[in-house]
Design a protein around this motif. Structure first.
Motif, PDB file in Angstrom:
ATOM      1  N   GLY A   2      68.383  24.056  13.957  1.00  0.00           N
ATOM      2  CA  GLY A   2      69.099  22.756  13.960  1.00  0.00           C
ATOM      3  C   GLY A   2      68.511  21.811  15.195  1.00  0.00           C
ATOM      4  O   GLY A   2      68.289  20.542  15.140  1.00  0.00           O
ATOM      5  N   ALA A   3      68.822  22.444  16.457  1.00  0.00           N
ATOM      6  CA  ALA A   3      68.723  21.573  17.746  1.00  0.00           C
ATOM      7  C   ALA A   3      67.251  20.933  17.824  1.00  0.00           C
ATOM      8  O   ALA A   3      67.140  19.861  17.805  1.00  0.00           O
ATOM      9  CB  ALA A   3      69.099  22.389  18.943  1.00  0.00           C
ATOM     10  N   GLN A   4      66.172  21.825  17.569  1.00  0.00           N
ATOM     11  CA  GLN A   4      64.792  21.444  17.695  1.00  0.00           C
ATOM     12  C   GLN A   4      64.395  20.443  16.506  1.00  0.00           C
ATOM     13  O   GLN A   4      63.888  19.369  16.810  1.00  0.00           O
ATOM     14  CB  GLN A   4      64.052  22.712  17.820  1.00  0.00           C
ATOM     15  CG  GLN A   4      63.830  23.622  19.158  1.00  0.00           C
ATOM     16  CD  GLN A   4      64.777  24.377  19.373  1.00  0.00           C
ATOM     17  OE1 GLN A   4      65.134  25.186  18.123  1.00  0.00           O
ATOM     18  NE2 GLN A   4      65.744  24.363  20.167  1.00  0.00           N
ATOM     19  N   GLY A  63      66.392  18.547  14.848  1.00  0.00           N
ATOM     20  CA  GLY A  63      67.220  17.388  15.225  1.00  0.00           C
ATOM     21  C   GLY A  63      66.482  16.677  16.346  1.00  0.00           C
ATOM     22  O   GLY A  63      66.420  15.191  16.413  1.00  0.00           O
ATOM     23  N   ALA A  64      65.883  17.142  17.493  1.00  0.00           N
ATOM     24  CA  ALA A  64      65.187  16.418  18.542  1.00  0.00           C
ATOM     25  C   ALA A  64      63.994  15.848  17.849  1.00  0.00           C
ATOM     26  O   ALA A  64      63.778  14.736  18.238  1.00  0.00           O
ATOM     27  CB  ALA A  64      65.055  17.385  19.467  1.00  0.00           C
ATOM     28  N   THR A 115      63.344  14.857  14.753  1.00  0.00           N
ATOM     29  CA  THR A 115      63.969  13.636  13.871  1.00  0.00           C
ATOM     30  C   THR A 115      64.338  12.488  14.905  1.00  0.00           C
ATOM     31  O   THR A 115      64.037  11.390  14.296  1.00  0.00           O
ATOM     32  CB  THR A 115      65.047  14.262  12.851  1.00  0.00           C
ATOM     33  OG1 THR A 115      64.334  15.259  12.271  1.00  0.00           O
ATOM     34  CG2 THR A 115      65.402  13.182  11.983  1.00  0.00           C
ATOM     35  N   SER A 142      65.780  20.388  24.094  1.00  0.00           N
ATOM     36  CA  SER A 142      66.622  20.796  22.952  1.00  0.00           C
ATOM     37  C   SER A 142      66.685  22.540  23.209  1.00  0.00           C
ATOM     38  O   SER A 142      67.699  23.206  22.298  1.00  0.00           O
ATOM     39  CB  SER A 142      66.210  20.658  21.711  1.00  0.00           C
ATOM     40  OG  SER A 142      64.810  21.336  21.385  1.00  0.00           O
ATOM     41  N   MET A 143      65.962  23.201  24.003  1.00  0.00           N
ATOM     42  CA  MET A 143      65.899  24.605  23.990  1.00  0.00           C
ATOM     43  C   MET A 143      67.159  25.327  24.820  1.00  0.00           C
ATOM     44  O   MET A 143      67.883  24.610  25.476  1.00  0.00           O
ATOM     45  CB  MET A 143      64.806  25.004  24.773  1.00  0.00           C
ATOM     46  CG  MET A 143      63.252  24.718  24.312  1.00  0.00           C
ATOM     47  SD  MET A 143      62.959  25.491  22.722  1.00  0.00           S
ATOM     48  CE  MET A 143      61.765  24.906  22.233  1.00  0.00           C
TER      49      MET A 143
END
Lengths: 414, 290
Positions: free
Chosen positions: A379-381, A383-384, A386, A413-414
């Protein structure tokens, strides 16, 4: 005396029999709550009941599944996970790392999932070598949909390269037709972006950029070209697209207001529901370039206690990947079966094209996970990426700046 | 025994809600602060890693937009709603006819939820559907009002809708304040021949200072917690141009499985609220002591 013994023995054997054949139960958390989806789940429920199981349905409304994931988090934290949960992509592995998924390798091996599923899709269903999830369907994401009449009237063929697409769009724009129907929501921007990226970077480049997060590919000239094409596409969208839902964009194509839409095969469901015929009223083609981007829905199996629940889990896994369910479910949902040995006679032309392309792409290592729909990255990567895509699409940011932001955003985002 | 009960009943009755507040407000604030110092992703983890989440937060362009929007939105919303509310209140204070009806009309938007306000304004401001299409339909082909889809101006549409919603409420607060100013002083001023606008600027408005402070506190916490209005009106878009800290936090916690990041943004939001509320509480408590 004799009858007494026989009676006791038969009573005992009954007890043994019932405990060995504990009635399978399953509690299933999913977010298929719209009309067609609910109908599809009912198919599975019925099959489950026919095999003697008892099903507890736990639908949580909200298409993106955010609400369902919140419900799941609460259940897992309270130590009472559901039997099976609709999960997909790396989220399966993320939950596995929390130590809450079950091993269903026995079912997978008994039913030979390894050979009936394409290798890259099978990969998503495994957690460190053991099977922990069962795939339900395959949605192709990189589709272009078009209004057949509009293309005919303007003498345009379905484009096979992005240059052809741009030429066709210029022509349509001159004729006063909106070339590209688009909804300005971040995930829709991301959907177009990954289709463009696959076309320009090619399957290898796409894998390097959006699966391996290879910094060199992310900041390459090819990536700048991807953002340039996004800027070009921005020019083909009407000025009123911001915040529009995807199905409204589909209906713009349907009624001839716009010519093309780049969207996953759930758009086909909209055309079909309106009584349109593929090949006559609307056309489908894979987005320019090689490869196939998939979005696979699946059920992850959670660690549960009790023979009845374990039996339910195994029965569920067997049915989900079974021939019958794969066919009926995907006919209802508009997607294609995840297993490659299902007869496709009853499916429409677009679905058959999709299945052929999936097989071909699987053979040539071009069957790739969609990043925009949560299959490729966590999700975090995702999302970054997008965030950058949508910021670029909705402003006059230069492609070079966007590429720099992309690299920074992923590192952050890591 | 009875004497003991008489003395302690209030404490016993208040204890459960006091404990509930202690746990569910202050306990969870402490818990969020803890989580914001960890690398929590999908589920909370408890190994402290330092200020890594805050570093990520301040390196994120999206947070920069969200936090900047909070100040643009907050300042404009509070100032304009107060000015407009005060102006309406002063006009209504002139003993006009049908005051009751007018007051109800202006106050009524407050009864609508932010979701309704946002959805209604989304239609009004949509260039292809609302105001712009209507005026163009009247024959003014060059009329353009597309703030909603312009990333640089979309945040002002949120200000517009929020002011529409809240200025009637501010008006009601100020009207009550105006009516509570001692009539004798005003009459004395009028006898001395002081013009009405001077009466307002020199006597009435300064006497209403506590009301201004209340209005400011109410409006600023409305601004910080604004979430539903953004979701209904723009969904955070175009792009993420209208994100506010609250929508950022929601996206991180519920869509992206990035709980640590969400917790750190929540802590920053709380600091903003504290920086407004603590001076207020301080001044309130001190004035009572003195």
């Amino acid at each position: 005396m004799n009858t007494y013994v026989t009676g006791a023995v038969s009573a005992l054997s009954m007890i043994v029999a019932t405990s060995a054949l504990a009635e399978p139960t399953a509690e299933v958390l999913h977010y298929w709550t719209s009309g067609g989806e609910a109908k599809s789940v009912a198919v599975l429920q019925k099959e489950f009941a026919d095999k003697g199981g008892s099903w507890t349905d736990m639908p949580v409304a909200g298409g993106g599944g955010d609400a369902a994931m919140t419900a799941l988090r609460a259940r897992v934290l309270s130590g009472n996970a559901p039997t099976a949960v609709q999960l997909k992509g790396p989220a399966i592995q993320e939950w596995y790392e929390e130590g809450v998924l079950a091993d269903i390798s026995s079912v997978a091996e008994a039913n030979d999932w390894e050979t009936v599923l394409p290798a890259s899709i099978a990969g998503h269903m495994k957690c460190e070598g053991t099977w922990c999830a069962a795939p339900v369907n395959v949605h192709r994401v990189d589709w272009i949909w078009a209004n057949a009449e509009v293309l005919n009237a303007n003498g345009i063929e379905m484009p096979t390269t992005w240059d052809e697409f741009n030429a066709a769009a210029d022509k349509l724009q001159e004729a006063g037709i909106i070339p590209l129907a688009h909804g300005g929501q971040a995930w829709q921007d991301a959907t177009i972006f990954e289709a463009v990226a696959l076309g320009i970077l090619g399957p290898d480049g796409y894998h390097k950029a959006f699966v391996e997060l290879d910094n060199e590919t992310l900041t390459s000239d090819a990536m700048i070209a991807v953002f340039d094409q996004m800027r070009t596409l921005r020019g083909y969208v009407d000025s009123n697209f911001s915040g529009r839902d995807w199905n409204l964009a589909t209906s713009m194509v349907m009624n001839g207001e716009a010519a093309f839409q780049i969207m996953g095969d759930w758009a086909k469901g909209e055309f079909m529901a309106a009584g349109k015929v593929p090949g006559e009223d609307f056309l489908c083609a894979s987005a320019p370039g090689e490869g196939f981007l998939y979005n696979v829905d699946s059920f992850a199996m959670f660690d549960v206690d009790g023979d009845d629940k374990k039996a339910g889990q195994e029965l569920l896994a067997e049915l989900v990947v079974g021939q019958n369910f794969q066919k009926v479910f995907n006919l209802n949902k508009g997607s294609i079966p995840a297993r490659t040995d299902v007869a496709l006679d009853e499916f429409d032309d677009c679905a058959r094209l999709s299945a052929d392309d999936m097989q071909a792409s699987s053979d040539s290592d071009a069957l790739l996970p969609s990043y925009a729909h949560g299959m490729a990255l966590r999700g975090a990567q995702a999302g970054a990426i997008t965030d950058v895509v949508t910021a670029h699409f909705n402003s006059d940011m230069s492609s070079a700046d966007a590429v720099q932001m992309l690299a920074d955003g992923i590192a952050n985002s890591m | 025994m009875i004497k003991w009960l008489e003395e302690n009943t209030p404490k016993l009755v208040l204890a459960p809600s006091f404990i509930a507040v202690l746990i569910f407000v202050y306990g969870f604030i402490a818990w969020t602060a803890w989580v914001s110092l960890t690398r929590s992703r999908l589920l909370p983890k408890y190994e402290i890693e330092g200020f890594i989440q805050y570093e990520r937060l301040f390196a994120s362009p999206r947070w920069e937009t969200a936090f900047g929007n909070l100040f643009v939105f907050g300042t404009l919303f509070i100032v304009i709603a107060m000015v407009l509310g005060l102006a309406l209140a002063i006009l209504l204070d002139q003993n006009i006819r049908t005051e009751g009806a007018i007051r109800t009309i202006y106050l009524y938007p407050m009864a609508l939820s932010m979701i309704v306000t946002g959805t209604a304004w989304k239609w009004i401001l949509n260039p292809g559907l609302g105001l712009e299409a209507m005026v163009r339909g009247w024959g003014f082909e060059n009329f353009t009002f597309d703030w909603l889809v312009d990333p640089d101006k979309a945040i002002f549409t949120i200000v517009l809708a929020a002011i529409w919603q809240s200025s009637g409420f501010v008006m009601a607060l100020f009207l009550a304040g105006l009516r509570s100013v001692d009539g004798e002083i005003i009459k004395a001023a009028q006898v001395d021949g002081i013009p009405t606008w001077r009466v307002y600027t020199a006597i009435i408005i300064p006497a209403m200072a506590p009301i201004f402070l209340s209005a400011f506190i109410v409006l600023s916490h409305l601004a910080v917690k604004s979430f539903d209005l953004v979701i209904a009106l723009t969904g955070g878009g175009p792009g993420y141009a209208t994100d506010l800290p609250a929508t950022y936090m929601y996206a991180m916690a519920f869509s992206r499985g990035d709980i640590g990041q969400a917790a750190s943004s929540a802590m920053i939001m709380m600091l903003v609220v504290f920086s407004i509320v603590v001076p207020y509480l301080y001044s309130e408590l001190r004035s009572k002591d003195g």
